[in-house]
Scaffold this motif. Sequence first.
Motif, mmCIF file in Angstrom:
data_model
loop_
_atom_site.group_PDB
_atom_site.id
_atom_site.type_symbol
_atom_site.label_atom_id
_atom_site.label_comp_id
_atom_site.label_asym_id
_atom_site.label_seq_id
_atom_site.Cartn_x
_atom_site.Cartn_y
_atom_site.Cartn_z
ATOM 1 N N GLY A 58 -20.889 -1.872 19.166
ATOM 2 C CA GLY A 58 -19.671 -2.525 19.628
ATOM 3 C C GLY A 58 -19.892 -3.468 20.800
ATOM 4 N N LEU A 59 -20.734 -3.019 21.756
ATOM 5 C CA LEU A 59 -20.937 -3.822 22.960
ATOM 6 C C LEU A 59 -21.612 -5.153 22.625
ATOM 7 N N SER A 60 -22.652 -5.098 21.781
ATOM 8 C CA SER A 60 -23.297 -6.374 21.433
ATOM 9 C C SER A 60 -22.359 -7.234 20.600
ATOM 10 N N GLY A 61 -21.484 -6.580 19.800
ATOM 11 C CA GLY A 61 -20.496 -7.333 19.025
ATOM 12 C C GLY A 61 -19.541 -8.082 19.937
ATOM 13 N N SER A 62 -19.102 -7.390 21.024
ATOM 14 C CA SER A 62 -18.124 -8.027 21.907
ATOM 15 C C SER A 62 -18.753 -9.204 22.657
ATOM 16 N N GLY A 134 -14.947 9.382 17.765
ATOM 17 C CA GLY A 134 -13.735 8.862 17.123
ATOM 18 C C GLY A 134 -13.014 7.855 17.996
ATOM 19 N N SER A 135 -13.483 7.676 19.238
ATOM 20 C CA SER A 135 -12.819 6.760 20.167
ATOM 21 C C SER A 135 -13.760 5.657 20.619
ATOM 22 N N PRO A 136 -13.203 4.451 20.873
ATOM 23 C CA PRO A 136 -14.038 3.362 21.367
ATOM 24 C C PRO A 136 -14.486 3.620 22.799
ATOM 25 N N TYR A 137 -15.391 2.802 23.261
ATOM 26 C CA TYR A 137 -15.955 2.869 24.624
ATOM 27 C C TYR A 137 -16.834 4.096 24.859
#
Length: 236
Positions: A58-62, A134-137
Amino acid sequence: MAKFKRILLKLSGESLMGRQGFGIDAERLADYAAQIKEIHEMGVQIGIVIGGGNIFRGLSGSQKGFDRVKGDQMGMCATVINSLALSSALGALDVKSKVLTAIRMEPIGEFYSKWKAIEAMENGYVCIFSAGTGSPYFTTDTGSSLRGIEIEADVMLKGTRVDGIYTADPEKDATAVKFNEITYDEIYTRGLKVMDLTATTMCKENGLPIYVFNMDVKGNLRKVIDGEDIGTLVHN
Ligand code: UDP
């Protein structure tokens, strides 16, 4: 005699790439499955969390413009893909496994609950906990700490591509020295990047020891279960 009765094994998604640089390397997957079968036959109850970094983070995606929450959801889906692959590889070796998901997605996997997981492990199933928390971050390291604590594992075995924790990154610094054991507090004070701080703090506060070892060497998982000192133990 196995040193541990119940373990939480954390595997990184990145290791699954093998030499390919992306996706799932069939040889590496089969090797992991064979190592897991070996300790399963010793009667160890096994819960597994596998990362998703070989597919999406997710982090590299953002950083490339993706919405962070959607990117993290993509990352969680990546861990489900890896979990299904591992479950399939275990099945090919006649090891029963269940993929449990932190987000509802039947029939791909059953929705996770602590009691479902413990019952399945007691009945000889390897449980693969997918979709992280199940949660982001969060990361799958935090997912492993959480699941390890919930299922009352004796230890979290963190399978990596290095043989333990060093004073510095051994892949970059030739003078780095390995620890046989270390406390959680020392990890903070030395700023060592073993796991993210959320995951480390959860283990510290709930007294879940972590054992870091090299999972990419065949037979190493068995050695850890036999009590051989091949990695680094993190404790309070
Ligand atoms: N992830 C998440 N919540 C979680 C676990 C994972 O949002 O509880 C997402 C996050 O985007 C992360 C990705 O899933 O980058 C893949 O997990 P991770 O980076 O931990 O995998 P690894 O680096 O171990 O392969």
